[in-house]
Design an enzyme around this catalytic site. Structure first.
Site, PDB file in Angstrom:
ATOM      1  N   HIS A  13     -63.312  69.766 -21.494  1.00 25.26           N
ATOM      2  CA  HIS A  13     -63.468  69.756 -22.945  1.00 25.26           C
ATOM      3  C   HIS A  13     -64.860  70.188 -23.364  1.00 25.26           C
ATOM      4  CE1 HIS A  13     -64.157  68.136 -26.991  1.00 25.26           C
ATOM      5  NE2 HIS A  13     -62.868  68.421 -27.161  1.00 25.26           N
ATOM      6  N   GLU A  49     -71.758  75.364 -23.046  1.00 25.55           N
ATOM      7  CA  GLU A  49     -71.486  76.671 -22.438  1.00 25.55           C
ATOM      8  C   GLU A  49     -71.451  76.546 -20.925  1.00 25.55           C
ATOM      9  OE1 GLU A  49     -70.796  79.466 -24.072  1.00 25.55           O
ATOM     10  OE2 GLU A  49     -71.004  78.464 -26.007  1.00 25.55           O
ATOM     11  N   LEU A  74     -56.902  64.731 -18.399  1.00 27.37           N
ATOM     12  CA  LEU A  74     -55.936  63.742 -17.911  1.00 27.37           C
ATOM     13  C   LEU A  74     -54.591  63.891 -18.598  1.00 27.37           C
ATOM     14  CD1 LEU A  74     -58.081  60.522 -17.468  1.00 27.37           C
ATOM     15  CD2 LEU A  74     -57.277  62.139 -15.730  1.00 27.37           C
ATOM     16  N   GLY A  77     -53.319  67.136 -24.698  1.00 25.23           N
ATOM     17  CA  GLY A  77     -53.478  67.014 -26.134  1.00 25.23           C
ATOM     18  C   GLY A  77     -53.407  68.376 -26.796  1.00 25.23           C
ATOM     19  N   HIS A  79     -55.646  70.629 -27.520  1.00 23.96           N
ATOM     20  CA  HIS A  79     -56.328  71.734 -26.830  1.00 23.96           C
ATOM     21  C   HIS A  79     -55.449  72.315 -25.724  1.00 23.96           C
ATOM     22  CE1 HIS A  79     -60.139  71.816 -28.780  1.00 23.96           C
ATOM     23  NE2 HIS A  79     -60.553  70.648 -28.338  1.00 23.96           N
TER      24      HIS A  79
END
Length: 126
Positions: A13, A49, A74, A77, A79
């Site tokens: 993330h 980055e 895990l 979601g 994303h």
């Protein structure tokens, strides 16, 4: 240095906290140590980055022909379910010479679930 033909991008993330990256980078270091001919890069969805396009471009410039994108999430979601497949599809169109594969989130692998259960159970106080 030999050009990488196969490569892995460990995708996480991202966070503004620089310490947050340490476990992700430790996984990459472990892969590099155990499989030195396999190119590995870390990439992040946001907040730090490199992003996925930059990591992929670097591997492409090094001659990677097959890149596996491994989401270090895990669960799946927004994303992972929505943003990532669209982004990977766009990257595949931009790099048609690369066999680009998006893997399921690592948390959905039975081995990861079993290890998490084992670790959690080992903390039980009787």
């Amino acid at each position: 240095m030999q050009q990488a033909r196969a490569a892995i991008i460990l995708l996480a993330h991202g966070s503004r906290d620089p310490l947050w990256r340490q476990p992700i980078e430790a996984v990459a270091a472990h892969i590099r140590a155990s499989q030195p001919l396999l190119a590995v890069r870390c990439a992040y969805m946001e907040l730090c980055e490199p992003g996925l396009p930059a990591a992929l471009a670097e591997l492409a410039a090094q001659g990677a022909a097959r890149i596996s994108i491994v989401p270090l999430f895990l669960g799946a979601g927004r994303h992972v379910r929505d943003d990532l497949p669209r982004q990977v599809q766009a990257l595949a169109q931009a790099h048609p010479h690369i066999d680009l594969r998006l893997q399921p989130p690592i948390g959905e692998d039975d081995r990861v679930m079993a290890l998490m259960a084992e670790i959690a159970a080992s903390t039980a106080i009787y």
